[in-house]
Design a protein around this motif. Structure first.
Motif, PDB file in Angstrom:
ATOM      1  N   GLY A   1      -8.194  32.186  24.795  1.00  0.00           N
ATOM      2  CA  GLY A   1      -9.465  32.971  25.072  1.00  0.00           C
ATOM      3  C   GLY A   1      -9.146  34.317  25.373  1.00  0.00           C
ATOM      4  N   MET A   2      -7.796  34.694  25.774  1.00  0.00           N
ATOM      5  CA  MET A   2      -7.264  36.199  25.843  1.00  0.00           C
ATOM      6  C   MET A   2      -6.629  36.650  24.824  1.00  0.00           C
ATOM      7  SD  MET A   2      -5.703  35.723  29.774  1.00  0.00           S
ATOM      8  CE  MET A   2      -4.455  34.726  29.190  1.00  0.00           C
ATOM      9  N   GLU A   3      -6.666  35.790  23.604  1.00  0.00           N
ATOM     10  CA  GLU A   3      -6.099  36.484  22.410  1.00  0.00           C
ATOM     11  C   GLU A   3      -4.374  36.763  22.665  1.00  0.00           C
ATOM     12  OE1 GLU A   3      -6.828  36.115  19.253  1.00  0.00           O
ATOM     13  OE2 GLU A   3      -9.278  35.947  19.556  1.00  0.00           O
ATOM     14  N   THR A   4      -3.781  35.897  23.528  1.00  0.00           N
ATOM     15  CA  THR A   4      -2.539  36.013  23.892  1.00  0.00           C
ATOM     16  C   THR A   4      -1.564  34.747  23.570  1.00  0.00           C
ATOM     17  OG1 THR A   4      -3.250  37.439  25.647  1.00  0.00           O
ATOM     18  CG2 THR A   4      -1.145  36.627  26.035  1.00  0.00           C
ATOM     19  N   ALA A   5      -0.622  34.912  23.025  1.00  0.00           N
ATOM     20  CA  ALA A   5       0.245  33.787  22.370  1.00  0.00           C
ATOM     21  C   ALA A   5       0.919  33.016  23.888  1.00  0.00           C
ATOM     22  CB  ALA A   5       1.410  34.242  21.554  1.00  0.00           C
ATOM     23  N   ARG A   6       1.536  33.673  24.551  1.00  0.00           N
ATOM     24  CA  ARG A   6       2.034  33.210  25.788  1.00  0.00           C
ATOM     25  C   ARG A   6       2.742  34.391  26.655  1.00  0.00           C
ATOM     26  NH1 ARG A   6       4.918  32.469  21.693  1.00  0.00           N
ATOM     27  NH2 ARG A   6       4.811  30.391  21.516  1.00  0.00           N
ATOM     28  N   PHE A   7       2.814  34.084  28.003  1.00  0.00           N
ATOM     29  CA  PHE A   7       3.801  35.071  28.780  1.00  0.00           C
ATOM     30  C   PHE A   7       5.019  34.836  29.046  1.00  0.00           C
ATOM     31  CE2 PHE A   7      -0.544  34.957  30.237  1.00  0.00           C
ATOM     32  CZ  PHE A   7      -0.978  36.382  30.741  1.00  0.00           C
ATOM     33  N   ARG A   8       5.812  35.840  28.969  1.00  0.00           N
ATOM     34  CA  ARG A   8       7.283  35.659  28.735  1.00  0.00           C
ATOM     35  C   ARG A   8       7.858  36.516  29.962  1.00  0.00           C
ATOM     36  NH1 ARG A   8       9.527  33.793  24.470  1.00  0.00           N
ATOM     37  NH2 ARG A   8       8.514  33.680  22.578  1.00  0.00           N
ATOM     38  N   PRO A   9       9.140  35.919  30.430  1.00  0.00           N
ATOM     39  CA  PRO A   9       9.788  36.747  31.479  1.00  0.00           C
ATOM     40  C   PRO A   9       9.964  38.022  31.261  1.00  0.00           C
ATOM     41  CG  PRO A   9      10.798  34.585  31.158  1.00  0.00           C
ATOM     42  CD  PRO A   9       9.905  34.836  30.172  1.00  0.00           C
ATOM     43  N   ALA A  10       9.708  39.103  32.104  1.00  0.00           N
ATOM     44  CA  ALA A  10      10.224  40.432  31.977  1.00  0.00           C
ATOM     45  C   ALA A  10      10.244  41.078  33.149  1.00  0.00           C
ATOM     46  CB  ALA A  10       9.009  41.280  31.098  1.00  0.00           C
ATOM     47  N   GLY A  11      10.918  42.359  33.290  1.00  0.00           N
ATOM     48  CA  GLY A  11      11.277  43.111  34.610  1.00  0.00           C
ATOM     49  C   GLY A  11      10.904  44.449  34.205  1.00  0.00           C
ATOM     50  N   ASP A  12      11.091  45.195  35.368  1.00  0.00           N
ATOM     51  CA  ASP A  12      10.846  46.761  35.184  1.00  0.00           C
ATOM     52  C   ASP A  12      11.822  47.275  33.911  1.00  0.00           C
ATOM     53  OD1 ASP A  12       9.134  46.613  37.079  1.00  0.00           O
ATOM     54  OD2 ASP A  12      10.712  47.460  38.781  1.00  0.00           O
ATOM     55  N   LYS A  13      13.014  46.980  33.879  1.00  0.00           N
ATOM     56  CA  LYS A  13      13.976  47.415  32.655  1.00  0.00           C
ATOM     57  C   LYS A  13      13.531  47.284  31.432  1.00  0.00           C
ATOM     58  CE  LYS A  13      17.407  48.990  35.478  1.00  0.00           C
ATOM     59  NZ  LYS A  13      17.968  50.418  35.372  1.00  0.00           N
ATOM     60  N   ASP A  14      12.802  46.355  31.191  1.00  0.00           N
ATOM     61  CA  ASP A  14      12.518  46.013  29.735  1.00  0.00           C
ATOM     62  C   ASP A  14      11.482  47.115  29.342  1.00  0.00           C
ATOM     63  OD1 ASP A  14      13.591  43.433  29.184  1.00  0.00           O
ATOM     64  OD2 ASP A  14      12.295  42.547  30.929  1.00  0.00           O
ATOM     65  N   TYR A  15      10.917  48.179  30.011  1.00  0.00           N
ATOM     66  CA  TYR A  15       9.939  49.034  29.726  1.00  0.00           C
ATOM     67  C   TYR A  15      10.518  50.256  29.473  1.00  0.00           C
ATOM     68  CZ  TYR A  15       6.438  45.683  29.798  1.00  0.00           C
ATOM     69  OH  TYR A  15       5.643  44.541  29.435  1.00  0.00           O
ATOM     70  N   ASP A  16      12.056  50.307  29.590  1.00  0.00           N
ATOM     71  CA  ASP A  16      12.613  51.525  29.477  1.00  0.00           C
ATOM     72  C   ASP A  16      12.449  51.969  28.079  1.00  0.00           C
ATOM     73  OD1 ASP A  16      13.585  51.605  32.229  1.00  0.00           O
ATOM     74  OD2 ASP A  16      15.328  50.935  31.829  1.00  0.00           O
ATOM     75  N   ARG A  17      12.464  51.435  27.143  1.00  0.00           N
ATOM     76  CA  ARG A  17      12.316  51.675  25.631  1.00  0.00           C
ATOM     77  C   ARG A  17      10.768  52.455  25.642  1.00  0.00           C
ATOM     78  NH1 ARG A  17      11.784  45.609  23.121  1.00  0.00           N
ATOM     79  NH2 ARG A  17      13.084  45.377  24.794  1.00  0.00           N
TER      80      ARG A  17
END
Length: 300
Positions: free
Chosen positions: A265-281
């Motif tokens: 319903g959200m058109e989202t495959a899944r949720f995955r583990p992530a943290g602040d550092k993953d968004y440095d890119r």
């Protein structure tokens, strides 16, 4: 203008141009006057508020069944600017922001607890009408292009970087129009108000499902490379036990039929583990974009 097209415009734009309801539209199971503490879960405006409620209320209901002693309340925003104002004021307890908004929220004390969807699904789509004569990037020179917002990462910033990488001066060669929502960006192309429009996969899939006849008159002319997908964040003063329950529940959704239905319903495959550092890119990408194209919040 066709009557149905007018209805589409009103639905798509109604949540963007109407006077804001204080605090934004909210949807919760807890009755007014309940002594149960309410925590606000704000979703960035990837849909208009009505569509957002339809897509995300089942998730909030499911999370509430796993929590005790508190109640989550879905909060929509009429446009990107309102959502960004709320997060900068540390209003919502939980957020689902785009990756650029994730960086902004991190500045005021929010932390990433998961990524929503696959990284490969976070990319810009550039739509044109099937009867358009637009065939190559250079054909867009001097033409109007629609985007939801200057701060929409997949549906504006990444497409503008793509245009720049293919020889266009974004601020001089294009008539950039920021139209308030993903649906409005798509509809501007359908109605011929713009020569091309930017969006990203979940709203485009939803539009194809909800309006197949109109979607059939459009085509994806170009796709940008992928980045990292939207995050889920918690404010730094939300008790860790609540954050842990929300994180665990999100990560477990794909493991059950009921959870997979919520994700669909959200058109989202899944949720995955992530943290602040993953968004440095994202930080690195934005720095290069601002150096060579425009400041993110510049509406040129």
């Amino acid at each position: 203008m066709k009557p149905f097209a007018l209805v589409l415009i009103l639905v798509a734009l109604g949540g963007c141009d109407a006077p804001p309801v204080p605090g934004g539209p909210r949807y919760a199971e807890a009755p007014q006057g309940s002594s149960t503490p309410v925590l606000r879960f704000a979703i960035h405006p990837l849909h208009n508020p009505q569509k957002l409620a339809s897509a995300y209320q089942p998730l909030i209901d499911h999370l509430n069944r796993q929590l005790s002693g508190v109640q989550l309340e879905l909060e929509a925003s009429r446009d990107y600017a309102e959502f960004e104002r709320k997060l900068r004021q540390r209003g919502p307890d939980f957020l689902l922001p785009n990756p650029w908004q994730t960086l902004e929220a991190g500045k005021v004390g929010y932390h990433v607890l998961a990524m929503a969807g696959e990284a490969s699904d976070f990319k810009g789509l550039i739509l044109v009408r099937r009867d358009s004569r637009i065939g190559q990037i250079s054909d867009l020179k001097g033409k109007p292009i629609s985007y939801p917002s200057p701060t929409a990462l997949a549906a504006c910033i990444m497409p503008q970087w793509f245009f720049r990488s293919n020889g266009l001066d974004v601020t001089r060669d294009l008539d950039n129009r920021y139209v308030g929502s993903q649906e409005s960006s798509i509809l501007n192309v359908y109605l011929g108000q713009t020569s091309a429009g930017a969006t990203w996969p979940p709203p485009w899939r939803a539009f194809q499902k909800d309006h197949p006849r109109e979607a059939a008159e459009l085509r994806v002319a170009w796709e940008t490379p992928s980045l990292i997908n939207n995050s889920v964040m918690a404010r730094d003063d939300v008790p860790e036990a609540i954050v842990a329950t929300v994180r665990r529940t999100l990560l477990e959704l794909e493991g059950s039929a009921a959870g997979r239905e919520i994700l669909a319903g959200m058109e989202t495959a899944r949720f995955r583990p992530a943290g602040d550092k993953d968004y440095d890119r994202v930080r690195q990408f934005i720095a290069e974009f601002e150096a060579k194209v425009r400041k993110v919040e510049d509406r040129r």
